[in-house]
Design an enzyme around this catalytic site. Structure first.
Site, PDB file in Angstrom:
ATOM      1  N   SER A 117       0.674  -0.963  -0.166  1.00 23.25           N
ATOM      2  CA  SER A 117      -0.179  -0.247   0.074  1.00 23.25           C
ATOM      3  C   SER A 117       1.142   0.911  -0.382  1.00 23.25           C
ATOM      4  O   SER A 117       1.904   1.391  -0.253  1.00 23.25           O
ATOM      5  CB  SER A 117      -1.145  -0.117   1.083  1.00 23.25           C
ATOM      6  N   TYR A 140      -2.187   0.715  10.421  1.00 21.47           N
ATOM      7  CA  TYR A 140      -2.532  -0.133   8.935  1.00 21.47           C
ATOM      8  C   TYR A 140      -0.924  -0.306   7.531  1.00 21.47           C
ATOM      9  O   TYR A 140      -0.337  -1.128   7.703  1.00 21.47           O
ATOM     10  CB  TYR A 140      -4.048   0.415   7.626  1.00 21.47           C
ATOM     11  N   LYS A 179     -17.169  -2.677   0.007  1.00 20.60           N
ATOM     12  CA  LYS A 179     -16.625  -2.452   1.702  1.00 20.60           C
ATOM     13  C   LYS A 179     -17.146  -1.167   2.202  1.00 20.60           C
ATOM     14  O   LYS A 179     -16.178  -0.808   3.478  1.00 20.60           O
ATOM     15  CB  LYS A 179     -14.762  -1.133   0.657  1.00 20.60           C
TER      16      LYS A 179
END
Length: 308
Positions: A117, A140, A179
Site C-alpha cells: 500500500s 495499517y 467495502k
C-alpha cells in the site's frame, strides 16, 4: 496454470480472479476468502472453486499446501480499513499471516504477487518513490511496511522464487461498493450526489490523491504474471488530484449542482497528499496507466448505472 487468489471475494481480488478467468480460459482459478469483508456478489460470474477460511489459520495453510498445488498466488487478503486502530489484529492479519503465504509459495515454487500500500509512505514529500523515505502514519501503513520487509528478506533468501509487491495508491472502480466506509472517495461522493445530499469533505477539499482505476490495477497484476521480475512497485497514475476536483468531475458527469460541506478532519493520522513515482514499474514491467481520472470515472459510472 493453477492460480490462487486470496481475498478473492474482495474488491481487487475479485477483479483479478474474473480477469484471469477471461484471459486464461484453460487455467484453474481458486479463491480463498473468509467473507469478513469480501462479498459473494463480487464473485457472481466467477466459475472457479472457492475456499472459505482465515489466512491467519496455520492449519488451513497446511491443508491447502497438501491438497493443492499452485503456479501463481495473488495475495490480496487483508484488513483494508485504514481507520482500524487494533494494532494486534492488524499485524496478525496483514503482516504475520504473510509468513504462511510465503511458506506455501516456497513449497509450490510458485510466483507470488501481493498487495502492499501507499500507506507505507505516510506524509513524506511527493512523488513517493519505492526506495525513498517510509513513514507510515497508522498501524495499517505500518503493517504493510512490515510485509514489504518480510518480502524483501524472502526475495534475498530465495531468489529463484519470483515475488512482486504492489504499493497501491487510491484504487477505485467496480466491486468496491461492499467495502462500505472504506470504499474510495469517488464512490462515497457518487453516493451522496445521486441521493441528493451534499458531499462532505475535510477542510478545504484540497487534499490530493493519486487515484488509480481498477482496470489499470488489474493490468499491472497481469504484467507481473507475465514478466520474469521480482521487486516492489508503486501502482498509480503518477498524477495527484484533489477531492474538490472529484466533486467537480462527478457533478459534471451526473449533471447535478451541489455545494460542498467542509468539516474538520477527525483523524490525527491522515495522508494529505499522495502521488506515485511510477518510473520503476514502467521500466521493469512496462506498465503505463490507460485511464486518466476523467476517463476512469466516466467508465465507472457506466458500470454503476447498469447495476440494479
Amino acid at each position: 496454470m493453477r492460480v490462487l487468489v486470496t481475498g478473492g471475494a474482495g474488491f481487487i481480488g475479485s477483479n483479478i480472479a474474473k480477469s484471469l478467468q477471461e484471459r486464461y480460459p484453460n487455467s484453474k482459478v481458486y479463491v480463498l476468502d473468509d467473507f469478513s469483508s469480501g462479498h459473494f456478489k463480487n464473485l457472481l460470474g466467477f466459475k472457479g472453486e472457492v475456499i472459505t477460511g482465515d489466512i491467519r489459520d496455520a492449519e488451513l495453510w497446511n491443508w491447502i499446501t497438501k491438497e493443492y498445488e499452485f503456479d501463481v498466488v495473488f495475495h490480496k487478503a487483508a484488513i483494508t480499513d485504514t481507520t482500524i486502530t487494533d494494532q494486534k489484529l492488524m499485524m496478525e492479519v496483514n503482516a504475520e499471516s504473510f509468513r504462511h503465504v510465503l511458506k506455501a509459495v516456497l513449497s509450490w515454487k510458485a510466483k507470488l504477487i501481493y498487495a502492499s500500500s501507499a500507506g507505507v509512505y505516510g506524509n513524506v514529500p511527493p512523488p513517493m518513490r519505492e526506495e525513498g523515505e517510509l513513514k507510515p502514519e497508522n498501524i495499517y501503513g505500518f503493517s504493510k511496511l512490515v510485509m514489504d520487509r518480510i518480502a524483501t528478506n524472502f526475495m534475498e533468501k530465495y531468489p529463484h522464487i519470483k515475488v512482486v509487491g504492489f504499493r497501491y495508491f487510491n484504487v477505485y472502480g467496480p466491486g468496491e461498493a461492499y467495502k462500505g466506509k472504506s470504499a474510495s472517495m469517488i464512490y462515497q461522493i457518487y453516493k451522496k450526489l445521486i441521493s441528493g445530499e451534499r458531499p462532505r469533505l475535510f477542510k478545504w477539499g484540497e487534499q490530493k490523491r493519486d487515484f488509480v482505476y481498477i482496470k489499470d490495477v488489474v493490468k499491472a497484476n497481469m504484467l507481473a504474471l507475465e514478466k520474469d521480475v521480482s521487486g516492489i512497485f508503486n501502482v498509480g497514475t503518477g498524477t495527484a488530484r484533489s477531492f474538490n476536483e472529484i466533486v467537480e468531475i462527478l457533478s459534471r458527469e451526473l449533471n447535478v449542482k451541489t455545494e460542498i460541506e467542509y468539516f474538520d478532519c477527525p483523524y490525527d493520522f491522515y495522508q494529505k497528499y499522495t502521488q506515485a513515482d511510477i518510473s520503476k514499474i514502467k521500466d521493469q514491467l512496462g506498465y503505463t496507466p490507460d485511464y486518466t481520472l476523467e476517463e476512469g470515472i466516466k467508465d465507472y459510472l457506466k458500470e454503476l448505472s447498469s447495476c440494479p
